[in-house]
Scaffold this motif. Sequence first.
Motif, PDB file in Angstrom:
ATOM      1  N   LYS A 345      40.626  39.707  42.264  1.00 23.82           N
ATOM      2  CA  LYS A 345      41.397  38.923  43.231  1.00 23.82           C
ATOM      3  C   LYS A 345      42.815  38.734  42.698  1.00 23.82           C
ATOM      4  CE  LYS A 345      41.990  36.032  46.764  1.00 23.82           C
ATOM      5  NZ  LYS A 345      41.977  36.486  48.186  1.00 23.82           N
ATOM      6  N   ASP A 346      43.786  39.205  43.459  1.00 19.30           N
ATOM      7  CA  ASP A 346      45.211  39.025  43.130  1.00 19.30           C
ATOM      8  C   ASP A 346      45.545  39.490  41.714  1.00 19.30           C
ATOM      9  OD1 ASP A 346      45.759  37.952  45.643  1.00 19.30           O
ATOM     10  OD2 ASP A 346      45.278  35.925  45.002  1.00 19.30           O
ATOM     11  N   PHE A 347      45.030  40.655  41.350  1.00 24.40           N
ATOM     12  CA  PHE A 347      45.348  41.231  40.044  1.00 24.40           C
ATOM     13  C   PHE A 347      46.824  41.619  40.025  1.00 24.40           C
ATOM     14  CE2 PHE A 347      45.828  44.825  37.159  1.00 24.40           C
ATOM     15  CZ  PHE A 347      45.168  44.393  36.019  1.00 24.40           C
ATOM     16  N   ASP A 348      47.550  41.117  39.046  1.00 26.34           N
ATOM     17  CA  ASP A 348      48.997  41.325  38.961  1.00 26.34           C
ATOM     18  C   ASP A 348      49.293  42.688  38.355  1.00 26.34           C
ATOM     19  OD1 ASP A 348      51.723  41.153  38.753  1.00 26.34           O
ATOM     20  OD2 ASP A 348      51.742  39.538  37.263  1.00 26.34           O
ATOM     21  N   THR A 349      49.981  43.534  39.097  1.00 27.82           N
ATOM     22  CA  THR A 349      50.325  44.880  38.621  1.00 27.82           C
ATOM     23  C   THR A 349      51.743  44.947  38.060  1.00 27.82           C
ATOM     24  OG1 THR A 349      51.219  45.658  40.744  1.00 27.82           O
ATOM     25  CG2 THR A 349      48.821  45.809  40.419  1.00 27.82           C
ATOM     26  N   GLY A 350      52.367  43.793  37.882  1.00 29.12           N
ATOM     27  CA  GLY A 350      53.729  43.784  37.368  1.00 29.12           C
ATOM     28  C   GLY A 350      54.750  44.290  38.366  1.00 29.12           C
ATOM     29  N   GLY A 351      54.389  44.276  39.647  1.00 24.05           N
ATOM     30  CA  GLY A 351      55.317  44.718  40.685  1.00 24.05           C
ATOM     31  C   GLY A 351      55.231  46.186  41.019  1.00 24.05           C
ATOM     32  N   LEU A 352      54.343  46.934  40.334  1.00 20.50           N
ATOM     33  CA  LEU A 352      54.203  48.358  40.663  1.00 20.50           C
ATOM     34  C   LEU A 352      53.572  48.556  42.034  1.00 20.50           C
ATOM     35  CD1 LEU A 352      53.086  49.759  37.193  1.00 20.50           C
ATOM     36  CD2 LEU A 352      55.300  50.096  38.310  1.00 20.50           C
ATOM     37  N   THR A 353      52.727  47.614  42.429  1.00 19.94           N
ATOM     38  CA  THR A 353      52.171  47.549  43.790  1.00 19.94           C
ATOM     39  C   THR A 353      52.090  46.071  44.154  1.00 19.94           C
ATOM     40  OG1 THR A 353      49.840  47.276  43.160  1.00 19.94           O
ATOM     41  CG2 THR A 353      50.681  49.527  43.280  1.00 19.94           C
ATOM     42  N   ALA A 354      51.681  45.804  45.379  1.00 24.19           N
ATOM     43  CA  ALA A 354      51.309  44.439  45.714  1.00 24.19           C
ATOM     44  C   ALA A 354      50.074  44.065  44.894  1.00 24.19           C
ATOM     45  CB  ALA A 354      51.006  44.333  47.208  1.00 24.19           C
ATOM     46  N   PRO A 355      49.810  42.773  44.650  1.00 28.82           N
ATOM     47  CA  PRO A 355      48.622  42.369  43.880  1.00 28.82           C
ATOM     48  C   PRO A 355      47.348  42.991  44.443  1.00 28.82           C
ATOM     49  CG  PRO A 355      50.058  40.491  44.221  1.00 28.82           C
ATOM     50  CD  PRO A 355      50.623  41.606  45.053  1.00 28.82           C
ATOM     51  N   ILE A 356      46.400  43.323  43.557  1.00 27.35           N
ATOM     52  CA  ILE A 356      45.181  44.024  43.935  1.00 27.35           C
ATOM     53  C   ILE A 356      44.025  43.039  44.107  1.00 27.35           C
ATOM     54  CG2 ILE A 356      43.510  45.790  43.276  1.00 27.35           C
ATOM     55  CD1 ILE A 356      46.321  46.854  43.916  1.00 27.35           C
ATOM     56  N   SER A 357      43.356  43.123  45.250  1.00 25.80           N
ATOM     57  CA  SER A 357      42.164  42.316  45.530  1.00 25.80           C
ATOM     58  C   SER A 357      41.123  43.215  46.192  1.00 25.80           C
ATOM     59  CB  SER A 357      42.489  41.150  46.466  1.00 25.80           C
ATOM     60  OG  SER A 357      43.427  40.260  45.894  1.00 25.80           O
ATOM     61  N   PHE A 358      39.938  43.284  45.596  1.00 26.42           N
ATOM     62  CA  PHE A 358      38.850  44.075  46.161  1.00 26.42           C
ATOM     63  C   PHE A 358      37.759  43.202  46.779  1.00 26.42           C
ATOM     64  CE2 PHE A 358      40.006  47.509  42.912  1.00 26.42           C
ATOM     65  CZ  PHE A 358      40.666  48.279  43.846  1.00 26.42           C
ATOM     66  N   ASP A 359      38.009  41.913  46.895  1.00 27.27           N
ATOM     67  CA  ASP A 359      37.005  41.000  47.451  1.00 27.27           C
ATOM     68  C   ASP A 359      37.061  40.993  48.976  1.00 27.27           C
ATOM     69  OD1 ASP A 359      39.509  39.786  47.485  1.00 27.27           O
ATOM     70  OD2 ASP A 359      38.686  37.767  47.234  1.00 27.27           O
ATOM     71  N   ASN A 360      36.960  42.171  49.563  1.00 26.20           N
ATOM     72  CA  ASN A 360      36.997  42.301  51.016  1.00 26.20           C
ATOM     73  C   ASN A 360      35.968  43.334  51.455  1.00 26.20           C
ATOM     74  OD1 ASN A 360      38.442  45.074  51.258  1.00 26.20           O
ATOM     75  ND2 ASN A 360      39.810  43.907  49.926  1.00 26.20           N
ATOM     76  N   ASP A 361      35.709  43.394  52.742  1.00 24.13           N
ATOM     77  CA  ASP A 361      34.624  44.231  53.260  1.00 24.13           C
ATOM     78  C   ASP A 361      34.820  45.725  52.997  1.00 24.13           C
ATOM     79  OD1 ASP A 361      33.378  41.967  54.187  1.00 24.13           O
ATOM     80  OD2 ASP A 361      34.098  42.173  56.251  1.00 24.13           O
ATOM     81  N   LEU A 362      36.066  46.165  52.869  1.00 21.24           N
ATOM     82  CA  LEU A 362      36.336  47.591  52.691  1.00 21.24           C
ATOM     83  C   LEU A 362      36.529  47.988  51.231  1.00 21.24           C
ATOM     84  CD1 LEU A 362      38.836  48.258  55.643  1.00 21.24           C
ATOM     85  CD2 LEU A 362      36.390  48.784  55.551  1.00 21.24           C
ATOM     86  N   GLN A 363      36.596  46.996  50.323  1.00 17.55           N
ATOM     87  CA  GLN A 363      36.892  47.275  48.914  1.00 17.55           C
ATOM     88  C   GLN A 363      38.191  48.082  48.807  1.00 17.55           C
ATOM     89  OE1 GLN A 363      32.199  47.122  47.536  1.00 17.55           O
ATOM     90  NE2 GLN A 363      33.294  49.014  47.198  1.00 17.55           N
ATOM     91  N   LEU A 364      39.175  47.612  49.559  1.00 22.46           N
ATOM     92  CA  LEU A 364      40.470  48.277  49.718  1.00 22.46           C
ATOM     93  C   LEU A 364      41.577  47.276  49.429  1.00 22.46           C
ATOM     94  CD1 LEU A 364      42.334  50.599  50.907  1.00 22.46           C
ATOM     95  CD2 LEU A 364      41.983  49.491  53.129  1.00 22.46           C
ATOM     96  N   SER A 365      42.593  47.690  48.668  1.00 22.89           N
ATOM     97  CA  SER A 365      43.688  46.769  48.355  1.00 22.89           C
ATOM     98  C   SER A 365      44.982  47.535  48.140  1.00 22.89           C
ATOM     99  CB  SER A 365      43.345  45.947  47.106  1.00 22.89           C
ATOM    100  OG  SER A 365      44.300  44.913  46.912  1.00 22.89           O
ATOM    101  N   GLY A 366      46.053  46.779  47.904  1.00 22.10           N
ATOM    102  CA  GLY A 366      47.357  47.394  47.682  1.00 22.10           C
ATOM    103  C   GLY A 366      47.897  48.066  48.917  1.00 22.10           C
ATOM    104  N   THR A 367      47.566  47.533  50.090  1.00 25.37           N
ATOM    105  CA  THR A 367      47.912  48.204  51.346  1.00 25.37           C
ATOM    106  C   THR A 367      49.323  47.878  51.846  1.00 25.37           C
ATOM    107  OG1 THR A 367      46.901  46.414  52.615  1.00 25.37           O
ATOM    108  CG2 THR A 367      45.508  48.291  52.082  1.00 25.37           C
ATOM    109  N   SER A 368      49.978  46.887  51.248  1.00 23.49           N
ATOM    110  CA  SER A 368      51.339  46.562  51.671  1.00 23.49           C
ATOM    111  C   SER A 368      52.304  47.668  51.274  1.00 23.49           C
ATOM    112  CB  SER A 368      51.779  45.229  51.063  1.00 23.49           C
ATOM    113  OG  SER A 368      51.031  44.161  51.605  1.00 23.49           O
ATOM    114  N   LEU A 369      53.307  47.881  52.102  1.00 22.79           N
ATOM    115  CA  LEU A 369      54.246  48.990  51.917  1.00 22.79           C
ATOM    116  C   LEU A 369      55.676  48.508  51.740  1.00 22.79           C
ATOM    117  CD1 LEU A 369      52.612  50.752  54.864  1.00 22.79           C
ATOM    118  CD2 LEU A 369      53.037  52.073  52.792  1.00 22.79           C
ATOM    119  N   LYS A 370      56.422  49.235  50.927  1.00 29.40           N
ATOM    120  CA  LYS A 370      57.863  49.089  50.891  1.00 29.40           C
ATOM    121  C   LYS A 370      58.483  50.204  51.728  1.00 29.40           C
ATOM    122  CE  LYS A 370      58.918  46.749  46.515  1.00 29.40           C
ATOM    123  NZ  LYS A 370      59.831  46.762  45.342  1.00 29.40           N
ATOM    124  N   ILE A 371      59.628  49.906  52.338  1.00 33.53           N
ATOM    125  CA  ILE A 371      60.366  50.915  53.096  1.00 33.53           C
ATOM    126  C   ILE A 371      61.605  51.291  52.292  1.00 33.53           C
ATOM    127  CG2 ILE A 371      61.478  51.515  55.272  1.00 33.53           C
ATOM    128  CD1 ILE A 371      58.503  50.951  55.540  1.00 33.53           C
TER     129      ILE A 371
END
Length: 393
Positions: A345-371
């Motif tokens: 939950k909210d694993f800090d990647t140091g800004g390389l991605t958005a924080p990582i959380s796998f506590d969801n139904d899809l086991q999917l995280s880091g889905t936020s995007l930069k433009i």
Amino acid sequence: MRMKSLVLGFAALLMSSSAYAADPGVTDTEIKIGDVNILTGPASFIGRAVSVGSKMAAAEINEAGGVNGRKIVIATEDDGYVPARSFQGLKKLIESDEIFALNGTSGTANILAMLPLIEENNLPTVVTTTPAELVYKPVRPSVFVIGARYVDAFYGQLKYIHDKLEPANPVYGLIRQDDDFGVTVEGGYDRAVKEFGVKDGIRLKFKRGTTNFSAEVLQLRAAGVNVLANGGIIAGAANILGEARKLSMDMQVASVWSEDMPPSVKLSAPAGYAYLVGDYVALNDQATDAFDATAKKYLSEGEVAAINRYSYITYVGLKVLAKAMEGCGKELTRACTIEQLRKIKDFDTGGLTAPISFDNDLQLSGTSLKIYQLDPKTQKFTTLQDFTDFSAK
């Protein structure tokens, strides 16, 4: 009595080692993590970057004492971007190298080819290279995915063009591969044109491996396209933009995130388009500067030169996997690691991605995007929009 003591002692020894008998890849001193990737062929720069990310993460973890005292060892197999070789490579890693988990999984068709083996062996797997929906829908209990969908990446870019760049009399156009990947690109395009109420000028498909796009680009110009969703990859994307420049087409361009890598930029920048990219990985800020500086401590000069977005995301993947394994203590098993990954939950990647959380139904995280937007003269990217969730609500 002495014989009874020996028997009891032997039984106790068996019980103490039983936790590892069922789960290969773990010894008192090491944890073996697998990586199947593209180390040969035209896309080998992706595989090299992936390997560099894993190597750096493992070096940092090991220098800090490893995972509860165990050092991480990386075992890599080259699949040459061929799905059949991906399957065979993973089979070797499981049966001969006896890996404990997998981090680094090649392309979409490649990970799909590996999924039967992953499921059969309940292999903890962090997918970083290809966050395709087919990987996490349906959910596989041992598979955890980092990254956004191409659907959302293209929608996010087109939304920025629509809201911020405001092209006059916009006519949207799409060119994409005639495959599952292309379908996801079109999904983002379709969502955008419907939501914005803009003119949908033309939608074109091409076969993977196409190199000549003169006919397709003539059709784009005839349709009056000035906002393009470019679903080409690397040389394909560059060839599309090169043909458009020959016809002096004035366009805003949304691109696949592969187009923010140095080899892609080198091919596409001469066309002169300040194209956009939506990416779930940081490219040009303090996080990547810190990564690149630290890399010089652990990597050779050639390895440092191979760093790109895939290095950052694979580095994050192994760090997350290590965090989960750490939560199991000394009694490390695949089942425990999977359970711990689900708790991330909210694993800090140091800004390389958005924080990582796998506590969801899809086991999917880091889905936020930069433009990002390319300056074709300097071949550098500017951040237009920070990490944002563009997924449909």
